[in-house]
Design a protein around this motif. Structure first.
Motif, mmCIF file in Angstrom:
data_model
loop_
_atom_site.group_PDB
_atom_site.id
_atom_site.type_symbol
_atom_site.label_atom_id
_atom_site.label_comp_id
_atom_site.label_asym_id
_atom_site.label_seq_id
_atom_site.Cartn_x
_atom_site.Cartn_y
_atom_site.Cartn_z
ATOM 1 N N ALA A 48 60.451 19.776 17.734
ATOM 2 C CA ALA A 48 59.326 20.534 17.184
ATOM 3 C C ALA A 48 58.219 20.731 18.221
ATOM 4 C CB ALA A 48 58.777 19.820 15.954
ATOM 5 N N LEU A 49 57.915 19.690 18.973
ATOM 6 C CA LEU A 49 56.812 19.758 19.930
ATOM 7 C C LEU A 49 57.181 20.541 21.188
ATOM 8 C CD1 LEU A 49 55.484 16.100 19.694
ATOM 9 C CD2 LEU A 49 54.482 18.148 18.653
ATOM 10 N N PRO A 94 47.260 13.700 33.342
ATOM 11 C CA PRO A 94 47.134 13.224 31.956
ATOM 12 C C PRO A 94 48.218 13.788 31.047
ATOM 13 C CG PRO A 94 45.032 14.045 32.802
ATOM 14 C CD PRO A 94 46.080 14.460 33.778
ATOM 15 N N ALA A 95 48.725 12.939 30.160
ATOM 16 C CA ALA A 95 49.715 13.331 29.158
ATOM 17 C C ALA A 95 49.276 12.781 27.804
ATOM 18 C CB ALA A 95 51.098 12.798 29.519
ATOM 19 N N HIS A 96 49.705 13.440 26.760
ATOM 20 C CA HIS A 96 49.483 12.927 25.411
ATOM 21 C C HIS A 96 50.510 11.817 25.158
ATOM 22 C CE1 HIS A 96 46.684 16.131 24.611
ATOM 23 N NE2 HIS A 96 47.595 17.056 24.874
ATOM 24 N N THR A 267 58.353 14.208 9.566
ATOM 25 C CA THR A 267 58.296 14.870 10.869
ATOM 26 C C THR A 267 57.282 16.005 10.900
ATOM 27 O OG1 THR A 267 60.633 14.351 11.253
ATOM 28 C CG2 THR A 267 59.642 16.032 12.643
ATOM 29 N N ALA A 268 57.346 16.922 9.957
ATOM 30 C CA ALA A 268 56.466 18.094 9.984
ATOM 31 C C ALA A 268 55.006 17.690 9.853
ATOM 32 C CB ALA A 268 56.852 19.065 8.873
ATOM 33 N N GLU A 269 54.736 16.712 8.986
ATOM 34 C CA GLU A 269 53.352 16.273 8.792
ATOM 35 C C GLU A 269 52.816 15.568 10.035
ATOM 36 O OE1 GLU A 269 55.914 15.801 6.751
ATOM 37 O OE2 GLU A 269 55.295 15.661 4.653
ATOM 38 N N VAL A 270 53.658 14.759 10.687
ATOM 39 C CA VAL A 270 53.230 14.099 11.922
ATOM 40 C C VAL A 270 52.977 15.136 13.009
ATOM 41 C CG1 VAL A 270 53.970 12.567 13.794
ATOM 42 C CG2 VAL A 270 54.300 11.869 11.417
ATOM 43 N N LEU A 274 49.432 15.629 15.023
ATOM 44 C CA LEU A 274 49.344 15.606 16.481
ATOM 45 C C LEU A 274 48.692 16.870 17.016
ATOM 46 C CD1 LEU A 274 52.861 14.124 17.371
ATOM 47 C CD2 LEU A 274 50.647 12.963 17.576
ATOM 48 N N ARG A 275 49.086 17.989 16.478
ATOM 49 C CA ARG A 275 48.526 19.246 16.958
ATOM 50 C C ARG A 275 47.019 19.343 16.638
ATOM 51 N NH1 ARG A 275 52.186 22.759 18.896
ATOM 52 N NH2 ARG A 275 54.400 22.340 18.489
#
Length: 279
Positions: A48-49, A94-96, A267-270, A274-275
């Protein structure tokens, strides 16, 4: 049942084999799994990401298909290994950082030890916020019991998977096969015991490393997200309240009817959380 890890990529880091998956393009995101687990816990979230991010997911040293370290497996050692993997992958800025369970503690340690690598922290049912932990991990600190609990056995693998999810539909034969493949690695028991005894005792998770790490994370003032499932049997959801007191500026979300891995059960809610954090 085929006892093998799902296909993935490999990199060589310090002469060691590292199992990983890297895909997508955009701001980098690093996904870190929990103790005794693999990068496969992030398969759906990764996909997804990766639509608009460079997503890197890796088996921690001595886990899954990644070779063990030469020295003891400790939290700083795992964080250092992730940093060296990122160098090999060409991610030096930098990374998330996104971590589940032990992976959350690794993400925090990496952010503290190398602040230039952290753009944000997302901690999903993360270790580091309380003493309470499942009795199965506490029993590993009792030496006579550890070999029995860590042997690759279908019954043990099924019970372990069942403890992770609220919805039993997620306890699939494929996940049980992956758990057996992980437990069957010749170094798996040693790595697990080194980590368990470094981070805890039969009484639970040690306070000393938790307190030091959380003080250091709070001082970073990074954008941070705290996520928990209210039916977590591994690290109870009461840890979220303590996390709120230690990281008062962090965003928080508690999922109902969700276990230890919201990145799988929600998954979709996480992804949406994050976004929002990264925006």
């Amino acid at each position: 049942m085929t006892v093998a890890l799902p296909p993935a990529d490999e990199r060589t880091v310090d002469g060691r084999r590292v199992r990983c998956r890297i895909s997508g393009d955009g701001p980098p995101v690093v996904l870190l799994h929990g103790i005794g687990r693999t990068l496969d816990d992030f398969t759906a979230l990764h996909a997804a990401l990766a639509r608009d991010h460079l997503v890197l997911v890796v088996d921690l040293p001595g886990h899954g298909g990644s070779a063990p370290l030469d020295g003891p497996h400790t939290l700083p050692a795992l964080a250092g290994a992730v940093a060296r993997f990122l160098d090999v992958a060409g991610v030096t800025g930098p990374a998330h950082l996104v971590g589940n369970s032990l992976g959350g503690a690794v993400a925090m340690r990496l952010a503290v030890d190398a602040p230039q690598r952290a753009a944000s922290l997302a901690l999903l049912n993360s270790a580091g916020f309380g003493r309470e932990v499942t009795v199965a991990l506490r029993l590993l600190a009792i030496r006579p019991l550890a070999p029995l609990l860590l042997r690759p056995h279908p019954g043990i693998a099924r019970r372990s998977e069942r403890a992770i999810f609220f919805d039993p539909a997620y306890v699939t034969e494929e996940r049980i096969a992956t758990a057996l493949a992980v437990a069957g690695q010749p170094h798996a028991a040693r790595v697990m015991l080194e980590l368990v005894r470094d981070l805890g005792t039969w009484r639970g998770v040690k306070l000393r490393w938790r307190a030091e790490l959380l003080d250091a994370v709070a001082a970073l003032d990074l954008p941070t997200l705290l996520v928990w499932g209210d039916r977590d049997l591994i690290l109870p959801a009461t840890h979220l309240a303590y996390a709120r007191s230690r990281l008062p500026h962090a965003r928080r979300h508690l999922f109902r009817d969700t276990g230890h891995m919201p990145q799988i059960e929600r998954t979709a809610e996480v992804e949406a959380l994050l976004r929002e954090l990264w925006a």
